[in-house]
Design an enzyme around this catalytic site. Structure first.
Site, PDB file in Angstrom:
ATOM      1  N   TYR A 128     -58.723 -18.546  20.661  1.00 47.96           N
ATOM      2  CA  TYR A 128     -59.016 -19.975  20.532  1.00 47.96           C
ATOM      3  C   TYR A 128     -58.284 -20.739  21.625  1.00 47.96           C
ATOM      4  O   TYR A 128     -57.088 -20.526  21.836  1.00 47.96           O
ATOM      5  CB  TYR A 128     -58.553 -20.467  19.156  1.00 47.96           C
ATOM      6  CG  TYR A 128     -58.800 -21.938  18.890  1.00 47.96           C
ATOM      7  CD1 TYR A 128     -60.101 -22.449  18.826  1.00 47.96           C
ATOM      8  CD2 TYR A 128     -57.739 -22.819  18.683  1.00 47.96           C
ATOM      9  CE1 TYR A 128     -60.331 -23.796  18.558  1.00 47.96           C
ATOM     10  CE2 TYR A 128     -57.960 -24.168  18.415  1.00 47.96           C
ATOM     11  CZ  TYR A 128     -59.264 -24.651  18.355  1.00 47.96           C
ATOM     12  OH  TYR A 128     -59.473 -25.984  18.088  1.00 47.96           O
ATOM     13  N   ASP A 223     -52.827 -18.712  27.726  1.00 47.49           N
ATOM     14  CA  ASP A 223     -52.786 -19.835  26.796  1.00 47.49           C
ATOM     15  C   ASP A 223     -51.623 -19.556  25.840  1.00 47.49           C
ATOM     16  O   ASP A 223     -51.746 -18.784  24.895  1.00 47.49           O
ATOM     17  CB  ASP A 223     -54.117 -19.946  26.048  1.00 47.49           C
ATOM     18  CG  ASP A 223     -54.093 -21.068  25.019  1.00 47.49           C
ATOM     19  OD1 ASP A 223     -53.019 -21.677  24.807  1.00 47.49           O
ATOM     20  OD2 ASP A 223     -55.160 -21.342  24.420  1.00 47.49           O
ATOM     21  N   LYS A 251     -47.832 -27.134  20.595  1.00 44.56           N
ATOM     22  CA  LYS A 251     -47.105 -26.766  19.383  1.00 44.56           C
ATOM     23  C   LYS A 251     -45.572 -26.862  19.542  1.00 44.56           C
ATOM     24  O   LYS A 251     -45.057 -27.971  19.507  1.00 44.56           O
ATOM     25  CB  LYS A 251     -47.592 -25.406  18.888  1.00 44.56           C
ATOM     26  CG  LYS A 251     -49.090 -25.514  18.511  1.00 44.56           C
ATOM     27  CD  LYS A 251     -49.719 -24.313  17.887  1.00 44.56           C
ATOM     28  CE  LYS A 251     -51.139 -24.672  17.441  1.00 44.56           C
ATOM     29  NZ  LYS A 251     -52.186 -23.811  17.900  1.00 44.56           N
TER      30      LYS A 251
HETATM   31  C1  PLP Z   1     -53.513 -24.444  18.534  1.00 50.90           C
HETATM   32  C2  PLP Z   1     -54.041 -23.837  19.762  1.00 50.90           C
HETATM   33  C3  PLP Z   1     -54.775 -24.578  20.710  1.00 50.90           C
HETATM   34  C4  PLP Z   1     -55.193 -25.996  20.471  1.00 50.90           C
HETATM   35  O1  PLP Z   1     -54.116 -26.875  20.360  1.00 50.90           O
HETATM   36  P1  PLP Z   1     -54.314 -28.267  19.589  1.00 50.90           P
HETATM   37  O2  PLP Z   1     -52.994 -28.947  19.770  1.00 50.90           O
HETATM   38  O3  PLP Z   1     -54.662 -27.943  18.183  1.00 50.90           O
HETATM   39  O4  PLP Z   1     -55.419 -28.990  20.291  1.00 50.90           O
HETATM   40  C5  PLP Z   1     -55.142 -23.959  21.882  1.00 50.90           C
HETATM   41  N1  PLP Z   1     -54.817 -22.673  22.123  1.00 50.90           N
HETATM   42  C6  PLP Z   1     -54.124 -21.927  21.246  1.00 50.90           C
HETATM   43  C7  PLP Z   1     -53.766 -20.516  21.579  1.00 50.90           C
HETATM   44  C8  PLP Z   1     -53.732 -22.476  20.031  1.00 50.90           C
HETATM   45  O5  PLP Z   1     -53.083 -21.713  19.139  1.00 50.90           O
END
Ligand code: PLP
Length: 412
Positions: A128, A223, A251
């Protein structure tokens, strides 16, 4: 509000039952509006690695609050956090702050294209990267949970440039490069997957991607929105010793306030406006409150022994979970790295998203409800990683394992 929530997985659709409405959080605990206390393994989906509402973070925020909530002009705190990120994360020589992980991933994709002059991107099934159009292809937990292979409203012309491969499959990536010569801007991945459950990279996978991208004039992007400052202080790239060209973060870096970031080699990052022509902006980006929470959180994490403690807490937990399931006669496979863990109710091994789908989601739903009744708050999906924090005590872990023993026995 659609589904009664501000973000889909919170609605408990995949585990059944009704979502719990929180009133407050502190340390390893969350309290709902009825006053029930839960030991929390979601941690606001990652940011709460020092424990919820850490007193030092709250005190720093209160001090900053007195100076105002947003400047819309440069502030010293941005420089401070930027320096900390550059010091910590091997690939990052220059960094831009944004407001979410989604925003960071959107911007990094534009940068990949701008820098290489190529339009295609390779992502992995079950990874994701936020909800931007071009990433909503085989995008893991939230989407998988709702059974949407894609989302309506995403133009086919957009996702035509998104190529996908199974995780841990270097051959598939090699083929995509061969089939699309000089057209692929780069490869983006979660270096440890937390949005399809919890999947770790096999030895050689990250290294292989580093080589393949280099050979093909493409960029490697980690990511690390979930893994950054969680898998280790310098993220997964530091732990595994593979340095990508670009990195996205979110995060933990915001310590519970909305922050995202992308960064990498200065040569590439110099493409970003106003240093270069690639446009990306944000009214609230780098705002003092968010920077303060990030700085204080990183300061706490930087202290001696932090990651050793996170590692041993999490290992104790996952060993207890696996043992309890086996004692109840259930199939289980699970793993942890640092403050991240996950398990699947199937025989395993789970190397990719296809394997992950073998997990018994009905049983997981029952397990989730049984655990809630015992005061344990797990992510409401079989396809989300779990998170521990510095605030999770030995007693918390013992109580959690006991709840797992009872719950597994109930669903077996
Ligand atoms: C949570 C997440 C996102 C998206 O971040 P948001 O702050 O929810 O927009 C993108 N990449 C990874 C790997 C994530 O865990």
């Amino acid at each position: 509000m659609p589904g009664g929530v501000s973000s889909p997985v919170r609605a408990f659709k995949s585990v059944g039952g009704q979502p719990i409405v929180f009133d407050r959080v502190k340390g390893s605990y969350a309290w709902d509006v009825d006053g029930n206390r839960f030991i929390d393994y979601v941690g606001s989906w990652g940011p709460a690695i020092c424990g919820h509402s850490h007193p030092e973070v709250i005190a720093a925020l209160q001090e900053t609050l007195e100076k105002g909530t947003s400047f819309g002009a440069p502030c010293e705190l941005e420089n401070q956090l930027a320096e900390m990120v550059i010091d910590a994360v091997p690939s990052v020589e220059m960094v831009r702050f944004v407001n979410s992980g989604t925003e960071a991933c959107m911007a990094v994709l534009r940068l990949m294209r701008a820098y290489t002059g190529r339009d295609k991107v390779i992502k992995f099934e079950g990874c994701y990267h936020g909800h931007a159009d071009m990433f909503l292809v085989k995008a893991g937990s939230g989407v998988a949970t709702l059974g949407l292979p894609d989302s309506p409203g995403v133009p086919r012309s957009t996702t035509a440039n998104t190529l996908t491969a199974p995780y841990n499959d270097l051959e598939a990536v090699k083929e995509l490069f061969a089939e699309n010569p000089d057209a692929i801007s780069g490869v983006i991945l979660e270096p440890v997957v937390g949005n399809a459950g919890f999947i770790t990279p096999e030895p050689g996978f990250l290294e292989g991607l580093r080589e393949l991208t280099k050979e093909n004039g493409a960029l490697l992007v980690f990511d690390e929105v979930m893994t950054g400052f969680r898998i280790s202080y310098g993220g997964a790239q530091s732990r595994f010793g593979v340095t990508p060209d670009l990195t996205t973060m979110g995060k933990v870096i915001g310590g519970g306030l909305p922050v995202g970031a992308y960064g990498g080699k200065a040569e590439i990052m110099s493409m970003v406006a106003p240093a270069g022509p690639m446009y990306q902006a944000g009214t609230l980006s780098g705002n003092p409150l968010a920077m303060t929470a990030g700085i204080k959180t990183l300061e706490l994490l930087k202290q001696e022994g932090t990651y050793e403690k996170l590692e041993s807490t999490t290992q104790k937990l996952i060993s207890g979970i696996i043992q309890s399931a086996q004692e109840a006669g259930l199939n289980i496979t699970g793993n942890s790295i640092s403050a991240m863990f996950g398990f699947y109710l199937c025989e395993g091994p789970v190397r990719n998203f296809e394997d992950a789908k073998a997990t018994d989601t009905d049983k997981f739903g029952k397990l989730h409800r049984a655990m809630l009744e015992r005061g344990i708050y797990l992510a409401p999906s079989a396809f989300e990683a779990g998170f521990t924090s510095l605030a999770h005590s030995e007693d918390d872990i013992d109580a959690t394992i006991k709840a797992f023993q009872e719950s597994f026995a109930l669903i077996a």
